[in-house]
Each structure stands twice: as structure tokens, then as C-alpha cells.
Write a protein that holds these residues in place. Sequence first.
Motif, PDB file in Angstrom:
ATOM      1  N   MET A   1      -1.495  -4.128   7.232  1.00  0.00           N
ATOM      2  CA  MET A   1       0.150  -4.135   8.672  1.00  0.00           C
ATOM      3  C   MET A   1       1.221  -3.512   8.481  1.00  0.00           C
ATOM      4  O   MET A   1       1.206  -3.642   6.959  1.00  0.00           O
ATOM      5  CB  MET A   1      -0.367  -6.497   9.240  1.00  0.00           C
ATOM      6  CG  MET A   1       0.564  -6.520   7.912  1.00  0.00           C
ATOM      7  SD  MET A   1       0.221  -8.901   8.273  1.00  0.00           S
ATOM      8  CE  MET A   1       1.152  -8.224   9.777  1.00  0.00           C
ATOM      9  N   VAL A   2       1.727  -3.260   9.141  1.00  0.00           N
ATOM     10  CA  VAL A   2       2.404  -2.720   8.862  1.00  0.00           C
ATOM     11  C   VAL A   2       3.669  -3.540   8.825  1.00  0.00           C
ATOM     12  O   VAL A   2       3.887  -5.134   9.894  1.00  0.00           O
ATOM     13  CB  VAL A   2       3.722  -1.701   9.974  1.00  0.00           C
ATOM     14  CG1 VAL A   2       5.302  -1.144   9.777  1.00  0.00           C
ATOM     15  CG2 VAL A   2       2.913  -0.392   9.373  1.00  0.00           C
ATOM     16  N   SER A   3       5.366  -4.111   8.094  1.00  0.00           N
ATOM     17  CA  SER A   3       5.951  -4.702   8.374  1.00  0.00           C
ATOM     18  C   SER A   3       7.441  -5.431   7.391  1.00  0.00           C
ATOM     19  O   SER A   3       7.311  -3.320   6.849  1.00  0.00           O
ATOM     20  CB  SER A   3       5.154  -6.448   7.685  1.00  0.00           C
ATOM     21  OG  SER A   3       6.280  -7.345   7.647  1.00  0.00           O
ATOM     22  N   ASN A   4       8.413  -5.633   6.807  1.00  0.00           N
ATOM     23  CA  ASN A   4       9.324  -5.537   6.188  1.00  0.00           C
ATOM     24  C   ASN A   4       9.539  -5.804   4.773  1.00  0.00           C
ATOM     25  O   ASN A   4       8.817  -7.021   4.770  1.00  0.00           O
ATOM     26  CB  ASN A   4      10.578  -5.761   7.150  1.00  0.00           C
ATOM     27  CG  ASN A   4      10.788  -5.324   8.658  1.00  0.00           C
ATOM     28  OD1 ASN A   4      11.488  -5.121   9.474  1.00  0.00           O
ATOM     29  ND2 ASN A   4      11.191  -3.532   8.261  1.00  0.00           N
TER      30      ASN A   4
ATOM     31  N   HIS B   1       1.257  -1.395   0.327  1.00  0.00           N
ATOM     32  CA  HIS B   1       0.155  -0.001   0.420  1.00  0.00           C
ATOM     33  C   HIS B   1       0.824   1.232   0.117  1.00  0.00           C
ATOM     34  O   HIS B   1       0.408   2.451  -0.752  1.00  0.00           O
ATOM     35  CB  HIS B   1      -0.860   0.044   1.527  1.00  0.00           C
ATOM     36  CG  HIS B   1      -2.090   0.924   1.360  1.00  0.00           C
ATOM     37  ND1 HIS B   1      -2.815   1.234   0.577  1.00  0.00           N
ATOM     38  CD2 HIS B   1      -1.708   2.047   1.786  1.00  0.00           C
ATOM     39  CE1 HIS B   1      -3.602   2.182   0.576  1.00  0.00           C
ATOM     40  NE2 HIS B   1      -2.696   3.177   1.276  1.00  0.00           N
ATOM     41  N   THR B   2       1.581   1.250   1.166  1.00  0.00           N
ATOM     42  CA  THR B   2       3.377   2.698   0.956  1.00  0.00           C
ATOM     43  C   THR B   2       4.453   1.796   1.687  1.00  0.00           C
ATOM     44  O   THR B   2       3.924   1.583   2.162  1.00  0.00           O
ATOM     45  CB  THR B   2       2.395   4.018   1.158  1.00  0.00           C
ATOM     46  OG1 THR B   2       3.688   4.693   0.778  1.00  0.00           O
ATOM     47  CG2 THR B   2       2.246   3.335   2.407  1.00  0.00           C
ATOM     48  N   PHE B   3       4.844   2.610   0.992  1.00  0.00           N
ATOM     49  CA  PHE B   3       6.875   1.360   1.807  1.00  0.00           C
ATOM     50  C   PHE B   3       8.072   2.939   1.991  1.00  0.00           C
ATOM     51  O   PHE B   3       7.930   3.959   1.501  1.00  0.00           O
ATOM     52  CB  PHE B   3       7.478   0.639   1.285  1.00  0.00           C
ATOM     53  CG  PHE B   3       7.784   1.136  -0.016  1.00  0.00           C
ATOM     54  CD1 PHE B   3       6.989   1.220  -1.476  1.00  0.00           C
ATOM     55  CD2 PHE B   3       9.495   1.127  -0.847  1.00  0.00           C
ATOM     56  CE1 PHE B   3       7.309   1.855  -2.226  1.00  0.00           C
ATOM     57  CE2 PHE B   3       9.746   2.091  -2.392  1.00  0.00           C
ATOM     58  CZ  PHE B   3       8.733   1.480  -2.616  1.00  0.00           C
ATOM     59  N   THR B   4       8.566   2.636   2.562  1.00  0.00           N
ATOM     60  CA  THR B   4      10.034   3.307   2.314  1.00  0.00           C
ATOM     61  C   THR B   4      11.382   2.602   3.084  1.00  0.00           C
ATOM     62  O   THR B   4      11.487   1.659   3.300  1.00  0.00           O
ATOM     63  CB  THR B   4      10.220   4.673   3.571  1.00  0.00           C
ATOM     64  OG1 THR B   4      11.035   5.674   3.646  1.00  0.00           O
ATOM     65  CG2 THR B   4       9.287   4.001   5.345  1.00  0.00           C
TER      66      THR B   4
ATOM     67  N   VAL C   1      10.253  -0.768   5.402  1.00  0.00           N
ATOM     68  CA  VAL C   1       9.067  -0.665   6.006  1.00  0.00           C
ATOM     69  C   VAL C   1       8.011  -0.502   4.898  1.00  0.00           C
ATOM     70  O   VAL C   1       7.657   0.701   4.223  1.00  0.00           O
ATOM     71  CB  VAL C   1       9.383   0.419   7.375  1.00  0.00           C
ATOM     72  CG1 VAL C   1       8.041  -0.093   8.006  1.00  0.00           C
ATOM     73  CG2 VAL C   1      10.973   0.362   8.164  1.00  0.00           C
ATOM     74  N   ALA C   2       6.968  -1.415   5.451  1.00  0.00           N
ATOM     75  CA  ALA C   2       5.709  -1.376   4.151  1.00  0.00           C
ATOM     76  C   ALA C   2       4.966  -1.220   5.394  1.00  0.00           C
ATOM     77  O   ALA C   2       4.634  -2.021   6.065  1.00  0.00           O
ATOM     78  CB  ALA C   2       5.818  -2.693   2.975  1.00  0.00           C
ATOM     79  N   LEU C   3       3.799  -0.860   4.229  1.00  0.00           N
ATOM     80  CA  LEU C   3       2.106  -0.873   4.873  1.00  0.00           C
ATOM     81  C   LEU C   3       1.796  -1.649   3.782  1.00  0.00           C
ATOM     82  O   LEU C   3       1.568  -1.409   2.375  1.00  0.00           O
ATOM     83  CB  LEU C   3       1.287   0.192   4.738  1.00  0.00           C
ATOM     84  CG  LEU C   3       0.363  -0.020   5.458  1.00  0.00           C
ATOM     85  CD1 LEU C   3      -0.413  -0.523   6.857  1.00  0.00           C
ATOM     86  CD2 LEU C   3      -0.644   1.337   5.562  1.00  0.00           C
TER      87      LEU C   3
END
Lengths: 129, 400
Positions: A92-95, A63-66, A81-83
Motif C-alpha cells: 500500500m502507498v502511505s507516508n 518497497h520504495t519511497f520518495t 511517500v512510500a510503497l
Amino acid sequence: MSRSLPTPSKISQPFWDSCKAEHMQIQRCEDCGVYAFYPVYICPECASRKLAWMPVSGKGTIHTFTVAAKSSFEIQGPLVVALVELEEGAMMVSNIKTATPEALSIGSPVRLTYEEVSDEITLPMFEPA
Amino acid sequence: MPHPGSEAVIAGIGEPPVGRLVGTNPTELHIEAAMLAIEDAGIDKHDIDGLMTSGTFLNDNIRHHMIIGEHLGLHCKTFCDTLRTGGQSYLNGVQVAKWAVESGLCKAVLLLRGDTTLSGVPKGTGLKAYIDYGAHPLEFEVPFGITVPGVYAMMAQRHMHEFGTTSEQLAAIAVACRKHASMNPKAFKRDPITIDDVIASPMVSTPLRLLDCSPICDGAGAILITSLERARDLKAKPVRILGTGQAQSYYHLAHLARATGARPEDKSRYSLTRSVQSVAAKEAFGRAGVKPSDIDVAQLYDSFTITVLMQFEALGYCAEGEGGAFAEGGRIELGGELPINTNGGLLSFGSSGGINHIIEAARQIRGECGDRQVPDAQLSLVTNVSAVASNHSIAILGRD
Ligand SMILES: [Zn+2]
């Protein structure tokens, strides 16, 4: 500084147990059908208490990431780090585990993987699908 | 509506120096700021019967207001609290102080902030301290290495994806803040920068670079709120609080992105790039009876450039997705359509939290901004934002 690890609670223990078993489950509301994440006591949409732990397919999209320029803890490869939006609709936030983060984009398909980070905790992570 | 004269106004402001303030501490900064505001207003401290503080990053205390109240010798308060809504605590506090004064609960309320997040936090320990402070969800986000720049970076990434927003458009916000800071002798970062400088600055968390992020900085501020009739007998020019609004949603990114729990018909109004600030804005503009285009100058909370860009949309200055274009072409610089952050904002003036934005907004109405004064500023908009662009407070200030 090492990776800060979760402390499971009464409500989240089944989730962390399912990750440890490498068979992640999240809650689904039996009344409205919504998949909830993180673990909750009532359905955040319809307030139903009828929540059942259900396995997920492991398919999702970004959905988005950095990409962090540096990580505060030791990891192999870049810290992404991504949603992640699961196929079931929950997010969920994860890697994202990848050596080539420049190839990632929003909407990219990912699949669930696991990383054992301590005797008690296995974190759900994702890799490009 | 209170009877004429009982309306709450800002009657005093205090702003000690900002920057790397070696040798001081948060308590001392609170006292310095408070004394400046009391002096500015010319009020007898015995008339202050309300106090709000917001705690400090290190050596925090759940009843921080008691520590500060004792240091100030404010013996008996009829209202007092330690605010816990982070960077947006201060406009939250202005709204609460307004209610306290207009309801007759308090004669005068002092709102304070002071912290030494730069000089008081040993290098390399800030992130751990921030995590320990509990400022981010510990169980489901922090284990994956989420940081404050990281969450705003994820919003920026999403905004770019949905609307084609560019790094140059984000950079224009940092450039405007720095330009204004260069006209403010008190600002922490004063050397003018260009869009190219922002793009060339080191990447922090894609797509945000160092100059997209507000620097960690020591600072403080104080605001004294009392009734208009009382303020007219004091020293400083009263600044009216024409409208206020608040809206707060969630912490977890997933909950923000899905608008979890919202009415089904409202869900499509909110996402990672569409915050609940629009609700606070509707309230504040409605109460003030003005529209966005009536505003002469705006102090928009700027923890990151993306924090500001999203507000152009939520506040109603442009359509959804057009925040990037709005930031371009000098529109947000002094002389432009909507000059923002005339003191330099968090991005360049420094300090931390949202109190200094309110002080600058009041100063513009008082006409005391020197080179950076917006001529004949009648309406001043100010916003505070915290958490994950999820907690919002807004005020519209005007002249007596
Ligand atoms: Zn439900």
C-alpha cells in the motif's frame, strides 16, 4: 491546498472503519490465500468471491519511497511517500513519519501507526520500526 | 495483411510553435495543427472522414472530438473518438487510424492534440487541477501526497536500489535531449546543459531533480493517416507504419509492483522497474520484422529521465538493469548508436503528450530534420508512455 481525503465506497468502508478503530484490516482470499489491497469485490488473483476481512500484524518493509522537496499540504516534518509491503504480502502507498528521512532505505522495516485527519477519516501511516 | 497500396501511412504532419503561448487556447491550437497537417499533405479536407482527439486538461469534454470536428468543418465522419489514454493516446491513435484505413472504414484520419498546460493553468493550481482531472487514484494514493514526479521518483529509487543506477546516468538522458534541442530552433529549452547542471538543479522528489522532469509547456500536433496509394498522389513523402504495439497494465503502484492478476508464471517478468512495454515492443518489432539494433533513430517518451532509462531495457537495447550504463558515453546522442529524441523530447523540446515524438519520428524518415537529421534514417522507432509507466504504445516507421 489541504490534504485530499478519501471518500469511502461500499467496498472500502470496512477498511476505513478499521483504520478509524486503529485496528487495520484488509481482505484475504479464502481460496488462494492472497491478501488484497485496495478493497476489491473479487480476488484479483483467482476471482474468488470468498474474501474475509483480516487484521494485519502492522509489520512491513519499504518497497520504495520518495522524499518530496515540498508538500502541497501542511504536515509536520518531511513528506515521505512510500510503497510499503506488509508482512502479509499486500502493498500500500502511505507516508513514513520520520524526522530523518535520510536514514530510510528500501527494505527498511516499518510499523503501522495512525493519523486522524478528520472526524471520519484516520489514515494508516508507518514509522521506522 | 492489407493489399499493397491499401497499407496505412503517415501522409501529413503539423506542428505549431511550442512554449508559453500566451493568448491562445487548446481549441485554437488543435485547429492550427490540423491546418498545418492538411496543408503539408495537400489533401482536400472533404476526404478526411476520421478524427481523433484526446481532450484537454482544462475545460475537458467527453466528446471533445465533436467540438474540434465542428471547428474544422468535418461534417460526416465514419469514425471518430476522444482518446483517453493520456500521454500514450497518440500512438494508440496511430494504431487505430491504421486499422480504420486498412479495413476500408476511413479514407483519411486526422489525429490531433493541443493544450495550454503552461499558459492556461494559473500558477499554483496545476497539481490540484491534475488531481481533479482524476489522473491518479483518489482514494488510496492521493491522500498521501503522491504526485506525478513522485511516482516516477519511486520507480527511479527502486531502479537504483535493484541495479545500482546513478543520478549521473539519469542526467545523461536530460543532457542528450538538451543537446538535440539546442539544434532545433523550435525547441522550448535550448541552452546546453551538463550532467553537473542536472545534479545541481533543485530536488523535486528524491531522487529526481528539476532537470530530470519535463517542463510544463504549451504545444500541439497533428498527424494525417491515409492509404499508401492515396498518399502517393499527395504532396508529402509517405511514411510507412511498419509495426505497432500496445500494452497497458495498472494505475496503483502496488498493483504494478506485484503484477496483480498476472498468470503465476508471468509474475516474475513484471515489477515497478519492469513494465509491460516489453510486450508492446515484441509486437511492434515482430510486425515490422526488424530488431532493436536495426533502428536508426528513436523518439522515446520522456516525461522524466527514468521513463526513458527503463525503456532501454524494455525495448531490448540492453539487459535488465543495464539501462543506466546504456545512457552513458554519448550512445544516445546524435552520432551515437541510438540517437534519441532528436527534437529535444518532452524534456527540452517541450509540448505535452506523445504526438510530437511521432511527428519527429516521421520527419526523420522524410529527411527534414536539418542539423539534427540522422543521415539516411531508414527506420524510426517511437514510443508513447502514460500513467505510471503502465500504458505503452510503440510504432516503427519507415520509408516508402
Ligand atoms: Zn484468490
